[in-house]
Design a protein around this motif. Structure first.
Motif, mmCIF file in Angstrom:
data_model
loop_
_atom_site.group_PDB
_atom_site.id
_atom_site.type_symbol
_atom_site.label_atom_id
_atom_site.label_comp_id
_atom_site.label_asym_id
_atom_site.label_seq_id
_atom_site.Cartn_x
_atom_site.Cartn_y
_atom_site.Cartn_z
ATOM 1 N N HIS A 117 33.344 49.648 46.825
ATOM 2 C CA HIS A 117 32.874 48.363 47.352
ATOM 3 C C HIS A 117 32.109 47.574 46.289
ATOM 4 C CE1 HIS A 117 34.141 48.828 51.532
ATOM 5 N NE2 HIS A 117 33.925 50.119 51.345
ATOM 6 N N ILE A 118 31.417 48.277 45.408
ATOM 7 C CA ILE A 118 30.798 47.589 44.277
ATOM 8 C C ILE A 118 31.879 46.944 43.416
ATOM 9 C CG2 ILE A 118 29.556 47.951 42.103
ATOM 10 C CD1 ILE A 118 27.878 50.043 43.507
ATOM 11 N N TYR A 119 32.992 47.635 43.288
ATOM 12 C CA TYR A 119 34.075 47.128 42.444
ATOM 13 C C TYR A 119 34.595 45.787 42.931
ATOM 14 C CZ TYR A 119 38.521 47.003 39.941
ATOM 15 O OH TYR A 119 39.579 46.624 39.154
ATOM 16 N N TRP A 120 34.920 45.678 44.242
ATOM 17 C CA TRP A 120 35.466 44.388 44.690
ATOM 18 C C TRP A 120 34.402 43.297 44.679
ATOM 19 C CZ3 TRP A 120 33.351 42.019 48.877
ATOM 20 C CH2 TRP A 120 32.812 42.779 49.910
ATOM 21 N N MET A 121 33.139 43.680 44.857
ATOM 22 C CA MET A 121 32.073 42.681 44.749
ATOM 23 C C MET A 121 31.971 42.148 43.324
ATOM 24 S SD MET A 121 29.069 44.392 47.070
ATOM 25 C CE MET A 121 29.393 44.895 48.771
ATOM 26 N N VAL A 122 32.120 43.066 42.347
ATOM 27 C CA VAL A 122 32.093 42.644 40.943
ATOM 28 C C VAL A 122 33.271 41.723 40.643
ATOM 29 C CG1 VAL A 122 32.389 43.478 38.577
ATOM 30 C CG2 VAL A 122 30.808 44.640 40.105
ATOM 31 N N LEU A 123 34.442 42.048 41.187
ATOM 32 C CA LEU A 123 35.622 41.204 40.986
ATOM 33 C C LEU A 123 35.393 39.796 41.515
ATOM 34 C CD1 LEU A 123 38.612 43.554 41.963
ATOM 35 C CD2 LEU A 123 37.840 42.942 39.673
ATOM 36 N N ILE A 124 34.880 39.706 42.725
ATOM 37 C CA ILE A 124 34.674 38.398 43.343
ATOM 38 C C ILE A 124 33.581 37.611 42.621
ATOM 39 C CG2 ILE A 124 33.897 37.240 45.440
ATOM 40 C CD1 ILE A 124 35.296 39.419 47.050
ATOM 41 N N ALA A 125 32.509 38.305 42.227
ATOM 42 C CA ALA A 125 31.424 37.627 41.494
ATOM 43 C C ALA A 125 31.937 37.079 40.161
ATOM 44 C CB ALA A 125 30.270 38.601 41.261
ATOM 45 N N GLY A 126 32.737 37.859 39.466
ATOM 46 C CA GLY A 126 33.289 37.391 38.192
ATOM 47 C C GLY A 126 34.214 36.197 38.388
ATOM 48 N N ALA A 127 35.043 36.234 39.442
ATOM 49 C CA ALA A 127 35.960 35.128 39.705
ATOM 50 C C ALA A 127 35.192 33.855 40.063
ATOM 51 C CB ALA A 127 36.911 35.505 40.842
ATOM 52 N N MET A 128 34.122 34.000 40.843
ATOM 53 C CA MET A 128 33.305 32.837 41.204
ATOM 54 C C MET A 128 32.641 32.237 39.993
ATOM 55 S SD MET A 128 31.599 34.208 44.773
ATOM 56 C CE MET A 128 30.589 32.715 44.935
ATOM 57 N N ALA A 129 32.195 33.104 39.073
ATOM 58 C CA ALA A 129 31.543 32.601 37.865
ATOM 59 C C ALA A 129 32.525 31.836 36.993
ATOM 60 C CB ALA A 129 30.951 33.777 37.079
ATOM 61 N N ARG A 130 33.753 32.363 36.861
ATOM 62 C CA ARG A 130 34.741 31.657 36.077
ATOM 63 C C ARG A 130 35.152 30.348 36.734
ATOM 64 N NH1 ARG A 130 36.434 37.000 35.752
ATOM 65 N NH2 ARG A 130 37.956 36.699 37.433
ATOM 66 N N GLY A 131 35.210 30.358 38.080
ATOM 67 C CA GLY A 131 35.582 29.153 38.795
ATOM 68 C C GLY A 131 34.543 28.062 38.666
ATOM 69 N N SER A 132 33.265 28.446 38.690
ATOM 70 C CA SER A 132 32.191 27.449 38.577
ATOM 71 C C SER A 132 32.109 26.882 37.171
ATOM 72 C CB SER A 132 30.862 28.080 38.964
ATOM 73 O OG SER A 132 30.512 29.113 38.052
ATOM 74 N N ARG A 133 32.557 27.678 36.177
ATOM 75 C CA ARG A 133 32.492 27.223 34.779
ATOM 76 C C ARG A 133 33.643 26.293 34.439
ATOM 77 N NH1 ARG A 133 29.508 29.277 30.418
ATOM 78 N NH2 ARG A 133 29.928 27.931 28.621
ATOM 79 N N SER A 134 34.816 26.522 35.090
ATOM 80 C CA SER A 134 36.010 25.728 34.768
ATOM 81 C C SER A 134 35.940 24.330 35.388
ATOM 82 C CB SER A 134 37.250 26.467 35.266
ATOM 83 O OG SER A 134 37.191 26.645 36.660
#
Length: 283
Positions: A266-283
């Motif tokens: 569950h930590i893994y999918w949370m890390v995936l989503i957090a990373g995707a959100m960070a990339r989305g906010s930067r783009s």
């Protein structure tokens, strides 16, 4: 080429033929880019060429155990399978079946079946490399094969976690192990669903199918903390842990492993989503 070489010096080497044709102006140069050319015209050069070819099937993302042990075993098996009609997708289905057998063994009460399950789980892990190696070797990469491999791997993990929970529950008579196994399996399925969704959003409908927690072109544009999260997710996705389940089963530590899997998945999918959100906010 051989005839040209014979006329020149009585030899049939491929290189001699090319040199003769070049002298006659009948040979044009062709840029092969980053590909590698291997001149194969003797048994020794054939052996060397095969070594280069099979070494190219390795992945830079392999973990420590995969790189030094499992990849060696899978490449040896792939070398044998390459001369058979076995397809990559058929190999994937076979590995899923092996993983299902491991889950069934884990689900049995007692010490012996769990050790056998861990050994079979590890066998499924190293054989899982064969489908991708066969696909690249035989030029049979496909999107359907990629999806089958992605979901097959994660289905095996979900079955194994569930099986461990059932087996520990039978050994102890405590129901919380079964619940813990289901929780761990749910984390795996959430993770693969998220990776699938992200892959669908950024991939074309044709060509080979590859997945990663973040496409390379987006990583450089991500903030530093997002890149660290992506690197962490890449590390967590490697399968080195499968080898150590053998020792965990031998020393009866599968309960601690299941707790770690239930939390870590569950930590893994949370890390995936957090990373995707960070990339989305930067783009």
């Amino acid at each position: 080429l051989a005839q040209a070489a014979q006329e020149q010096n009585g030899q049939c080497a491929h290189t001699d033929g090319m040199r003769q044709l070049a002298k006659e102006g009948q040979l044009a140069a062709f840029d092969i880019g980053d590909d590698r050319w291997e001149d194969v015209d003797t048994k020794l050069s054939l052996k060397a060429g095969e070594a280069v070819l099979f070494n190219s099937l390795r992945k830079s993302t392999d973990g420590f155990m995969s790189r030094h042990l499992e990849r060696r075993l899978s490449l040896g098996l792939t070398r044998l399978l390459a001369r058979t009609p076995i397809t990559p997708n058929l190999m994937t289905l076979f590995v899923i079946a092996i993983g299902g057998g491991a889950a069934l063994l884990f689900a049995q009460p007692g010490y012996g079946p769990k050790v056998a399950g861990a050994l079979l789980f590890w066998c499924a892990s190293f054989m899982d490399g064969c489908d991708g190696e066969l696909a690249r070797l035989k030029y049979l990469e496909s999107r359907w094969g990629g999806w089958l491999d992605l979901w097959g791997d994660n289905l095996v993990h979900a079955m194994v976690f569930t099986g461990i929970g059932i087996g520990l529950g039978k050994d102890s008579g405590e129901s919380h192990w079964r619940i813990l196994g289901i929780v761990a399996a749910a984390g795996v399925l959430i993770s693969v669903s998220w990776v699938s969704l992200m892959t669908l959003r950024r991939k074309k409908n044709s060509g080979p199918f590859f997945t990663s927690v973040a496409p390379e072109e987006n990583r450089e544009n991500s903030p530093a903390w997002a890149r660290r999260l992506t690197a962490l997710a890449d590390t967590l996705s490697r399968r080195d842990f499968i080898f150590f389940t053998i020792f965990l089963a031998l020393f009866q530590l599968l309960g601690q492993f299941l707790w770690a899997a239930a939390i870590g998945s569950h930590i893994y999918w949370m890390v995936l989503i957090a990373g995707a959100m960070a990339r989305g906010s930067r783009s």
